[in-house]
Design an enzyme around this catalytic site. Structure first.
Site, PDB file in Angstrom:
ATOM      1  N   ASP A  82      31.247  20.998  89.865  1.00  0.00           N
ATOM      2  CA  ASP A  82      32.042  21.178  91.085  1.00  0.00           C
ATOM      3  C   ASP A  82      31.974  19.908  91.939  1.00  0.00           C
ATOM      4  O   ASP A  82      30.883  19.392  92.212  1.00  0.00           O
ATOM      5  CB  ASP A  82      31.467  22.377  91.868  1.00  0.00           C
ATOM      6  CG  ASP A  82      32.343  22.793  93.030  1.00  0.00           C
ATOM      7  OD1 ASP A  82      33.564  22.563  92.967  1.00  0.00           O
ATOM      8  OD2 ASP A  82      31.795  23.358  94.000  1.00  0.00           O
ATOM      9  N   HIS A  83      33.132  19.411  92.353  1.00  0.00           N
ATOM     10  CA  HIS A  83      33.213  18.221  93.226  1.00  0.00           C
ATOM     11  C   HIS A  83      32.522  16.996  92.648  1.00  0.00           C
ATOM     12  O   HIS A  83      31.809  16.285  93.368  1.00  0.00           O
ATOM     13  CB  HIS A  83      32.635  18.518  94.617  1.00  0.00           C
ATOM     14  CG  HIS A  83      33.475  19.466  95.419  1.00  0.00           C
ATOM     15  ND1 HIS A  83      34.692  19.104  95.968  1.00  0.00           N
ATOM     16  CD2 HIS A  83      33.296  20.758  95.722  1.00  0.00           C
ATOM     17  CE1 HIS A  83      35.220  20.150  96.582  1.00  0.00           C
ATOM     18  NE2 HIS A  83      34.401  21.170  96.443  1.00  0.00           N
ATOM     19  N   ASP A 104      36.548  14.854  92.401  1.00  0.00           N
ATOM     20  CA  ASP A 104      37.128  15.016  93.738  1.00  0.00           C
ATOM     21  C   ASP A 104      37.251  13.655  94.406  1.00  0.00           C
ATOM     22  O   ASP A 104      36.305  13.138  94.979  1.00  0.00           O
ATOM     23  CB  ASP A 104      36.260  15.956  94.578  1.00  0.00           C
ATOM     24  CG  ASP A 104      36.836  16.145  95.984  1.00  0.00           C
ATOM     25  OD1 ASP A 104      37.939  15.606  96.250  1.00  0.00           O
ATOM     26  OD2 ASP A 104      36.185  16.819  96.805  1.00  0.00           O
ATOM     27  N   GLU A 134      41.945  17.226  92.872  1.00  0.00           N
ATOM     28  CA  GLU A 134      42.326  17.794  94.185  1.00  0.00           C
ATOM     29  C   GLU A 134      43.265  16.861  94.911  1.00  0.00           C
ATOM     30  O   GLU A 134      43.035  15.651  94.963  1.00  0.00           O
ATOM     31  CB  GLU A 134      41.068  18.035  95.031  1.00  0.00           C
ATOM     32  CG  GLU A 134      41.382  18.540  96.458  1.00  0.00           C
ATOM     33  CD  GLU A 134      40.137  18.996  97.229  1.00  0.00           C
ATOM     34  OE1 GLU A 134      39.191  19.488  96.597  1.00  0.00           O
ATOM     35  OE2 GLU A 134      40.133  18.830  98.467  1.00  0.00           O
ATOM     36  N   HIS A 173      35.509  24.582 103.359  1.00  0.00           N
ATOM     37  CA  HIS A 173      34.265  25.015 102.716  1.00  0.00           C
ATOM     38  C   HIS A 173      33.312  25.531 103.789  1.00  0.00           C
ATOM     39  O   HIS A 173      33.156  24.895 104.839  1.00  0.00           O
ATOM     40  CB  HIS A 173      33.584  23.852 101.990  1.00  0.00           C
ATOM     41  CG  HIS A 173      34.354  23.347 100.796  1.00  0.00           C
ATOM     42  ND1 HIS A 173      35.213  22.276 100.873  1.00  0.00           N
ATOM     43  CD2 HIS A 173      34.377  23.762  99.512  1.00  0.00           C
ATOM     44  CE1 HIS A 173      35.726  22.059  99.671  1.00  0.00           C
ATOM     45  NE2 HIS A 173      35.239  22.936  98.821  1.00  0.00           N
ATOM     46  N   GLY A 174      32.676  26.653 103.514  1.00  0.00           N
ATOM     47  CA  GLY A 174      31.688  27.188 104.458  1.00  0.00           C
ATOM     48  C   GLY A 174      32.270  28.327 105.271  1.00  0.00           C
ATOM     49  O   GLY A 174      33.401  28.769 105.041  1.00  0.00           O
ATOM     50  N   HIS A 201      39.767  26.244  96.886  1.00  0.00           N
ATOM     51  CA  HIS A 201      38.389  25.998  97.336  1.00  0.00           C
ATOM     52  C   HIS A 201      38.181  26.736  98.652  1.00  0.00           C
ATOM     53  O   HIS A 201      39.133  27.048  99.359  1.00  0.00           O
ATOM     54  CB  HIS A 201      38.167  24.491  97.542  1.00  0.00           C
ATOM     55  CG  HIS A 201      37.941  23.762  96.259  1.00  0.00           C
ATOM     56  ND1 HIS A 201      36.747  23.173  95.933  1.00  0.00           N
ATOM     57  CD2 HIS A 201      38.751  23.555  95.186  1.00  0.00           C
ATOM     58  CE1 HIS A 201      36.826  22.631  94.734  1.00  0.00           C
ATOM     59  NE2 HIS A 201      38.047  22.837  94.257  1.00  0.00           N
ATOM     60  N   GLY A 202      36.910  26.979  98.980  1.00  0.00           N
ATOM     61  CA  GLY A 202      36.626  27.625 100.254  1.00  0.00           C
ATOM     62  C   GLY A 202      36.959  29.105 100.248  1.00  0.00           C
ATOM     63  O   GLY A 202      37.515  29.641 101.216  1.00  0.00           O
ATOM     64  N   THR A 204      34.977  31.631 100.485  1.00  0.00           N
ATOM     65  CA  THR A 204      34.156  32.415 101.414  1.00  0.00           C
ATOM     66  C   THR A 204      34.964  32.818 102.644  1.00  0.00           C
ATOM     67  O   THR A 204      35.568  31.951 103.290  1.00  0.00           O
ATOM     68  CB  THR A 204      32.925  31.584 101.856  1.00  0.00           C
ATOM     69  OG1 THR A 204      32.026  31.497 100.753  1.00  0.00           O
ATOM     70  CG2 THR A 204      32.206  32.219 103.047  1.00  0.00           C
TER      71      THR A 204
HETATM   72  P1  13P Z   1      32.799  28.196  99.978  1.00  0.00           P
HETATM   73  O1  13P Z   1      31.414  27.617 100.060  1.00  0.00           O
HETATM   74  O2  13P Z   1      33.511  28.141 101.279  1.00  0.00           O
HETATM   75  O3  13P Z   1      32.823  29.539  99.362  1.00  0.00           O
HETATM   76  O4  13P Z   1      33.631  27.232  99.020  1.00  0.00           O
HETATM   77  C1  13P Z   1      33.243  27.094  97.690  1.00  0.00           C
HETATM   78  C2  13P Z   1      33.915  25.959  97.049  1.00  0.00           C
HETATM   79  O5  13P Z   1      35.078  25.703  97.268  1.00  0.00           O
HETATM   80  C3  13P Z   1      33.125  25.190  96.086  1.00  0.00           C
HETATM   81  O6  13P Z   1      33.823  24.076  95.635  1.00  0.00           O
END
Ligand code: 13P
Length: 273
Positions: A82-83, A104, A134, A173-174, A201-202, A204
């Site tokens: 990831d990234h 990324d 991305e 993210h977060g 992504h993101g 959450t």
């Molecule tokens: P979150 O941490 O917001 O769930 O995002 C995860 C993410 O996109 C990992 O690349």
């Protein structure tokens, strides 16, 4: 079966109008729990690992465990960097058994993003590994969102050969300070013009209804990290409160925590189906 690539699961998911959860794991318990959840739900799974874990042997240790679990699993599992932050890191991931990578370069100017991503894609494909790039920029925390542009998406995919495209449509993210509002029109336009699976992504904190709308536009991979990892830590705190000073071996201590992660991962997997 052996670990598979994104191409074994994402194009079919996009075609079927389904999303596949991509969970970030960081240790044996989180890995074990998401695999268990996917097996119970009989759904394909993407296990992904933060690039910082490639700084020492952790990424390789997770790869060994994931390969072992995949071999006897009843569902296909992808192991994904990831990234990834450089072509070197992509090479490292391939060398230690990752079947998929992300590079990324979304903070770089568009043409440089294309250049580095194309180079990484060539290397990945030579090894039979899939790659995600991305465009636009999904920031970490308070960073600035740069929304993806549909014309750039078309050019980027054509010039880099990526297998999956991460798009910026209003996520970060977060944890969110206020509920996110995805730019579904933008996602729809990109999805109309780009045939490969899109990545969100993101994941959450994005309401399920909005996730479903994004999936209908061609998003097939939904990344979830913060919520799952935060739950792991909070559940350890619950156990500490419950057990006080009593000694319990680590594996037994973490068992109820693992069960909570399984429950959480199952609910997410189901919400995306
Ligand atoms: P979150 O941490 O917001 O769930 O995002 C995860 C993410 O996109 C990992 O690349």
């Amino acid at each position: 079966m052996p670990l598979v690539t994104l191409n074994e699961i994402l194009p079919a998911a996009r075609k079927a109008g389904c999303g596949v959860a991509a969970f970030n794991v960081a240790n044996m318990e989180t890995l074990y729990a998401v695999v268990r959840a996917a097996e119970i739900e009989n759904s394909p799974l993407i296990v992904q690992v933060y690039q910082r874990l490639f700084g020492d042997e952790r990424a390789a240790l997770i790869a060994a465990m994931a390969a072992k679990l995949a071999k006897r699993a009843t569902i296909p599992i992808v192991l994904h960097l990831d990234h990834g932050n450089s072509v070197e890191q992509v090479k490292k991931a391939i060398g230690i058994g990752y079947t998929s990578v992300m590079i990324d370069c979304s903070s770089l100017p568009f043409n440089e993003n294309i250049k580095h991503t194309a180079e990484a894609a060539k290397i990945a494909h030579q090894s039979g590994v899939t790659i995600e790039g991305e465009i636009g920029h999904v920031p970490f925390g308070d960073g600035e969102v740069k929304l993806s542009d549909a014309a750039e998406a078309v050019e980027f995919v054509a010039k880099t050969g990526v297998d999956a495209l991460a798009v910026s449509i209003g996520t970060i993210h977060g944890f969110y300070k206020k509920e996110p509002r995805l730019d579904i029109e933008r996602a729809r336009e990109i999805g109309r013009k780009v045939a490969i699976p899109l990545v969100l992504h993101g994941g959450t904190g994005v309401p399920e209804e909005q996730l479903r709308q994004a999936i209908a536009c061609g998003v097939a991979k939904i990344n979830i990290a913060t919520e799952l990892q935060n739950l792991f830590i909070r559940e350890i705190a619950v156990e500490i409160k419950k057990n006080g000073e009593k000694f319990i071996p680590v594996d037994l201590y973490l068992k109820p925590v693992e069960d909570k992660i399984i429950e959480y991962a199952r609910s997410k997997i189901n919400a995306l189906k």
